[in-house]
Write an enzyme that holds these catalytic residues in place. Structure first.
Site, mmCIF file in Angstrom:
data_model
loop_
_atom_site.group_PDB
_atom_site.id
_atom_site.type_symbol
_atom_site.label_atom_id
_atom_site.label_comp_id
_atom_site.label_asym_id
_atom_site.label_seq_id
_atom_site.Cartn_x
_atom_site.Cartn_y
_atom_site.Cartn_z
ATOM 1 N N ARG A 182 42.406 42.510 31.033
ATOM 2 C CA ARG A 182 43.196 41.545 31.801
ATOM 3 C C ARG A 182 44.573 41.260 31.202
ATOM 4 O O ARG A 182 45.439 40.719 31.887
ATOM 5 C CB ARG A 182 42.421 40.250 32.030
ATOM 6 C CG ARG A 182 42.058 39.451 30.807
ATOM 7 C CD ARG A 182 41.370 38.147 31.226
ATOM 8 N NE ARG A 182 40.528 37.561 30.224
ATOM 9 C CZ ARG A 182 40.932 36.818 29.210
ATOM 10 N NH1 ARG A 182 42.220 36.602 29.032
ATOM 11 N NH2 ARG A 182 40.068 36.307 28.362
ATOM 12 N N GLY B 289 32.030 32.987 36.217
ATOM 13 C CA GLY B 289 30.836 33.116 35.375
ATOM 14 C C GLY B 289 31.157 33.543 33.959
ATOM 15 O O GLY B 289 30.277 34.001 33.238
ATOM 16 N N GLU C 246 25.679 38.334 38.655
ATOM 17 C CA GLU C 246 25.932 37.413 37.543
ATOM 18 C C GLU C 246 25.235 36.061 37.724
ATOM 19 O O GLU C 246 24.658 35.516 36.756
ATOM 20 C CB GLU C 246 27.441 37.213 37.392
ATOM 21 C CG GLU C 246 27.841 36.530 36.111
ATOM 22 C CD GLU C 246 29.349 36.560 35.911
ATOM 23 O OE1 GLU C 246 29.801 37.162 34.933
ATOM 24 O OE2 GLU C 246 30.089 35.983 36.738
ATOM 25 N N HIS D 145 51.040 38.649 26.547
ATOM 26 C CA HIS D 145 50.057 39.738 26.564
ATOM 27 C C HIS D 145 50.647 41.117 26.882
ATOM 28 O O HIS D 145 50.465 42.063 26.120
ATOM 29 C CB HIS D 145 48.909 39.407 27.525
ATOM 30 C CG HIS D 145 48.101 38.222 27.101
ATOM 31 N ND1 HIS D 145 47.334 37.482 27.985
ATOM 32 C CD2 HIS D 145 47.933 37.644 25.896
ATOM 33 C CE1 HIS D 145 46.737 36.500 27.332
ATOM 34 N NE2 HIS D 145 47.085 36.576 26.064
ATOM 35 N N MET E 89 56.483 29.624 34.435
ATOM 36 C CA MET E 89 56.159 29.308 33.044
ATOM 37 C C MET E 89 54.713 29.688 32.754
ATOM 38 O O MET E 89 53.900 28.878 32.338
ATOM 39 C CB MET E 89 56.405 27.815 32.779
ATOM 40 C CG MET E 89 56.328 27.388 31.311
ATOM 41 S SD MET E 89 57.554 28.149 30.261
ATOM 42 C CE MET E 89 56.634 29.302 29.271
HETATM 43 P P1 NAI Z 1 36.444 35.807 31.397
HETATM 44 O O1 NAI Z 1 37.062 37.036 30.839
HETATM 45 O O2 NAI Z 1 35.296 35.231 30.651
HETATM 46 O O3 NAI Z 1 36.031 36.079 32.901
HETATM 47 C C1 NAI Z 1 35.071 36.996 33.143
HETATM 48 C C2 NAI Z 1 34.417 36.575 34.434
HETATM 49 O O4 NAI Z 1 35.314 36.790 35.516
HETATM 50 C C3 NAI Z 1 33.184 37.367 34.737
HETATM 51 O O5 NAI Z 1 32.093 36.814 34.052
HETATM 52 C C4 NAI Z 1 33.116 37.198 36.238
HETATM 53 O O6 NAI Z 1 32.534 35.946 36.576
HETATM 54 C C5 NAI Z 1 34.562 37.141 36.663
HETATM 55 N N1 NAI Z 1 35.004 38.475 37.101
HETATM 56 C C6 NAI Z 1 35.418 39.494 36.340
HETATM 57 N N2 NAI Z 1 35.736 40.548 37.115
HETATM 58 C C7 NAI Z 1 35.545 40.168 38.390
HETATM 59 C C8 NAI Z 1 35.699 40.794 39.627
HETATM 60 N N3 NAI Z 1 36.144 42.036 39.747
HETATM 61 N N4 NAI Z 1 35.385 40.081 40.734
HETATM 62 C C9 NAI Z 1 34.962 38.804 40.654
HETATM 63 N N5 NAI Z 1 34.769 38.160 39.493
HETATM 64 C C10 NAI Z 1 35.065 38.838 38.387
HETATM 65 O O7 NAI Z 1 37.577 34.716 31.625
HETATM 66 P P2 NAI Z 1 37.835 33.427 30.764
HETATM 67 O O8 NAI Z 1 37.897 33.767 29.333
HETATM 68 O O9 NAI Z 1 36.938 32.357 31.226
HETATM 69 O O10 NAI Z 1 39.306 33.104 31.199
HETATM 70 C C11 NAI Z 1 39.604 32.559 32.477
HETATM 71 C C12 NAI Z 1 41.088 32.509 32.589
HETATM 72 O O11 NAI Z 1 41.617 31.719 31.504
HETATM 73 C C13 NAI Z 1 41.803 33.844 32.499
HETATM 74 O O12 NAI Z 1 42.917 33.757 33.347
HETATM 75 C C14 NAI Z 1 42.291 33.915 31.068
HETATM 76 O O13 NAI Z 1 43.450 34.706 30.942
HETATM 77 C C15 NAI Z 1 42.589 32.456 30.780
HETATM 78 N N6 NAI Z 1 42.504 32.083 29.375
HETATM 79 C C16 NAI Z 1 41.352 32.242 28.678
HETATM 80 C C17 NAI Z 1 41.263 31.800 27.372
HETATM 81 C C18 NAI Z 1 39.990 31.854 26.622
HETATM 82 O O14 NAI Z 1 39.956 31.369 25.479
HETATM 83 N N7 NAI Z 1 38.911 32.376 27.152
HETATM 84 C C19 NAI Z 1 42.409 31.191 26.694
HETATM 85 C C20 NAI Z 1 43.590 31.075 27.511
HETATM 86 C C21 NAI Z 1 43.614 31.506 28.801
#
Ligand code: NAI
Length: 432
Positions: A356, A28, A57, A244, A237
């Site tokens: 994270r 989400g 959520e 981070h 990789m």
């Molecule tokens: P995000 O930080 O937006 O994710 C948050 C979401 O994760 C929450 O809204 C919830 O749905 C879920 N969440 C959080 N804690 C939780 C818990 N304890 N139990 C269950 N669900 C939980 O993540 P985002 O930005 O979408 O990133 C997803 C992945 O992509 C991560 O691995 C991040 O490192 C990676 N990433 C993200 C980038 C970006 O631009 N957003 C860029 C490169 C990699």
């Protein structure tokens, strides 16, 4: 458990191979909103559902989306004609917190920090179909954007051999976009889309078929999905595990606890110490790669020196490719990001060391790689320094006497967390 159904109307794109596919997007956050918005415009998906089991959520997302006709708006910055912004309006069929929605899913995609994967695997396990999928290849396609390290080990452990062996498990090396939510349930911005993303599929013989589905989810030609031979490559990789925790370690290793007036810059603040340490950790990973290639004849194509990986991934978008410092300082996509901070009542900032960058990228990153290095007999003194710092910051014990051990190893995805004692056992168990 509740389902919230904004309804379904989508443009029709012809593609007989994908006709009737039910897609389930789990998560989400930023990336889950992007994928849900985009995939909901792919007309040949019969149904696109969004599942969040995180607190309330799903309810909040559905309520917000309902105020704009059930749509999630994705702004693709500068991706329209003449560099204008492109607005994509996708209307998912269902937004739910009920994992039984997986019972009809042909494709299941996790888009969330890797520390949440385990919870979703557990919730979905009873519902994943072991036959009858409409996806090309006839298997349910299940995977993560991105997989981070040890995704397949955890999948096998929680789903069980029977389910694991019946599906095509895929993992992307990185999220296809730089994405930021602007309003939960309503709008998200894609700040950049990668050109190519490496994907591993288990079993790899099913990769070609599985990639048809994964590419279709992107709702366009970019990023191009590039199949790499081994899931072990995704594990080793993992770029986040290098950048981070190392940047965080260098920023705070001598910090005396004084609050900050402003959040310090993250990538713009990369200095020589950080550059050196990231490259030393990259060298340790390359040693593991060479050991595995030499001793086990596994094709580890895609495990690259970190600087080389950055240049290959972002190419011409990096003006100064001479060093990691140059790369991080001149790559526009990283410009302006700061260290994660918590703002205090007096307006000062304290570092958020539970973010994270440590809580995902060490247990589902560096410690997995260290665990594999340990099975290979490769020493990792530099990784150990960063892991020891992160363990202290997270209040966890992951290393005892230089080995992956201790009370918190079970929250990691290292082979040791699953009782694996040798490289031979690891390779046999995961079919590398
Ligand atoms: P995000 O930080 O937006 O994710 C948050 C979401 O994760 C929450 O809204 C919830 O749905 C879920 N969440 C959080 N804690 C939780 C818990 N304890 N139990 C269950 N669900 C939980 O993540 P985002 O930005 O979408 O990133 C997803 C992945 O992509 C991560 O691995 C991040 O490192 C990676 N990433 C993200 C980038 C970006 O631009 N957003 C860029 C490169 C990699």
């Amino acid at each position: 458990m509740t389902s919230f159904s904004p309804g379904a109307t989508r443009q029709q794109l012809p593609s007989p191979a994908m006709s009737g596919l039910n897609v389930l997007i789990c998560g989400g956050g930023n990336g889950a909103h992007v994928l849900t918005g985009l995939a909901s415009t792919v007309g040949n998906f019969a149904k696109v559902s969004m599942l969040s089991i995180f607190k309330d959520e799903a309810k909040r997302i559905a309520k917000a989306a309902a105020t704009q006709n059930g749509e999630i708006h994705v702004t693709r910055c500068r991706e329209g004609p003449n560099g204008t912004d492109l607005l994509v309006r996708g209307k998912p069929t269902t937004i739910t917190d009920n994992p039984s929605v997986a019972a009809s899913a042909d494709a299941v995609v996790f888009v969330m920090p890797a520390f949440a994967h385990g919870e979703y695997f557990k919730a979905l396990q009873p519902y994943i179909r072991m036959s009858g999928s409409n996806a090309p290849g006839g298997r349910v396609v299940l995977g993560a954007l991105p997989g981070e390290s040890g995704f397949d080990i955890q999948a096998q452990h929680i789903l069980g051999e029977e389910v694991f062996n019946s599906i095509s498990l895929f993992a992307l090396q990185t999220l296809p976009w730089a994405a930021r939510l602007t309003e939960l349930g309503k709008s998200v911005e894609v700040l950049g889309t990668k050109q190519t993303v490496d994907v591993a599929v288990t079993p790899s013989a099913e990769g070609k078929e599985a990639l048809v589905t994964v590419q279709n989810l992107m709702a366009g030609p970019l990023p191009r999905m590039n199949q790499i031979p081994s899931m072990l490559t995704i594990t080793l990789m993992n770029p986040n595990q290098i950048a981070h925790p190392t940047i965080t370690w260098a920023q705070y290793r001598d910090w005396n606890g004084t609050p900050f007036d402003e959040p310090p810059p993250f990538y713009d603040g990369v200095n020589q110490l950080m550059d050196d340490m990231m490259m030393k950790i990259s060298d340790e990973i390359m040693e593991v790669k060479h050991f595995i290639e030499t001793n086990f004849k596994i094709d580890m194509t895609g495990v690259l020196d970190f600087k080389e990986w950055m240049i290959q991934t972002y190419g011409d978008d990096i003006p100064d490719q001479s060093s990691l410092q140059g790369i991080f300082h001149t790559f526009e996509g990283y410009h302006g990001l700061t260290h994660p901070m918590i703002k205090r009542a007096d307006g000062k900032y304290m570092p958020d060391l539970q973010h994270r960058y440590l809580s995902e990228d060490v247990p589902m990153g560096l410690i997995v790689t260290k665990g594999i290095a340990e099975l290979c007999g490769v020493k990792t003194p530099n990784m150990d320094v960063v892991i020891n710092f992160a363990s202290k910051a997270l209040g966890k014990t992951f290393i005892v006497d230089g080995k992956v051990a201790g009370p918190d190893v079970n929250i990691t995805r290292s082979p040791q967390a699953f009782g694996i004692k040798s490289m031979e056992e690891f390779i046999r168990k995961l079919n590398y």
